[in-house]
Design a protein around this motif. Sequence first.
Motif, mmCIF file in Angstrom:
data_model
loop_
_atom_site.group_PDB
_atom_site.id
_atom_site.type_symbol
_atom_site.label_atom_id
_atom_site.label_comp_id
_atom_site.label_asym_id
_atom_site.label_seq_id
_atom_site.Cartn_x
_atom_site.Cartn_y
_atom_site.Cartn_z
ATOM 1 N N LYS A 95 2.675 -0.577 -4.695
ATOM 2 C CA LYS A 95 2.448 0.752 -5.288
ATOM 3 C C LYS A 95 3.597 1.699 -4.931
ATOM 4 O O LYS A 95 4.072 2.461 -5.769
ATOM 5 C CB LYS A 95 1.117 1.315 -4.793
ATOM 6 C CG LYS A 95 0.761 2.646 -5.385
ATOM 7 C CD LYS A 95 -0.571 3.151 -4.866
ATOM 8 C CE LYS A 95 -0.842 4.537 -5.410
ATOM 9 N NZ LYS A 95 -2.031 5.133 -4.822
ATOM 10 N N GLU A 98 6.685 1.333 -6.981
ATOM 11 C CA GLU A 98 6.480 1.826 -8.344
ATOM 12 C C GLU A 98 7.001 0.843 -9.398
ATOM 13 O O GLU A 98 8.083 1.022 -9.961
ATOM 14 C CB GLU A 98 7.109 3.208 -8.530
ATOM 15 C CG GLU A 98 6.458 4.280 -7.701
ATOM 16 C CD GLU A 98 6.994 5.685 -7.969
ATOM 17 O OE1 GLU A 98 7.610 5.905 -9.044
ATOM 18 O OE2 GLU A 98 6.792 6.550 -7.108
ATOM 19 N N GLU A 123 -3.732 -6.864 -5.697
ATOM 20 C CA GLU A 123 -4.838 -6.466 -4.815
ATOM 21 C C GLU A 123 -5.407 -7.654 -4.050
ATOM 22 O O GLU A 123 -6.053 -7.473 -3.028
ATOM 23 C CB GLU A 123 -5.961 -5.806 -5.627
ATOM 24 C CG GLU A 123 -5.623 -4.437 -6.162
ATOM 25 C CD GLU A 123 -5.515 -3.369 -5.080
ATOM 26 O OE1 GLU A 123 -6.180 -3.487 -4.027
ATOM 27 O OE2 GLU A 123 -4.756 -2.418 -5.292
#
Length: 165
Positions: A95, A98, A123
């Motif tokens: 994350k 990006e 995840e």
Amino acid sequence: MESIVPIKGKVKFVITLDSGVWIFDDRKIDLNTFFEEGSIMKDELEEYTKAVSKHWSREIQEGATYPPTLKTEKKYEKEKVLTGTFAIPFAPFLKNAEPHEDASTIIIETESGEFNFPVEKAEELLMAFSKDGKPLKEDGPVHILLKDGSNKENPIKNVKAFRLE
């Protein structure tokens, strides 16, 4: 063995991961209990609130002085860090890098080849970084495990980089 692993490719920011500092990270997961208790990730705010509440209750009941058990608890936590087997989730690092909107695949580069996962599976990825209190020097710096434990006995080893395409 290099202990730095980059996240590169179709990302806004190329990030270098240093597994040597994760032992101090609150997001680390104890692998000795993780697969036994199930892969239920805890809400960080909820966990913080519970810890503060517990501390506040202890202070109200026992006063502001710390009981002898607190020293024992701190010693136990230090020993756990020195002898534990830990991993950290991959997703927060991805994350921060990006990924570009058109990035669809995470390619894990290793000494023995490449492993592909859809970006949506980020995840599910855990990066193991210590076993029995020692860094993974021989076949590390990280091993990739899936949260469901399906590759627990045969993790992806000798990771050199994460590349998004």
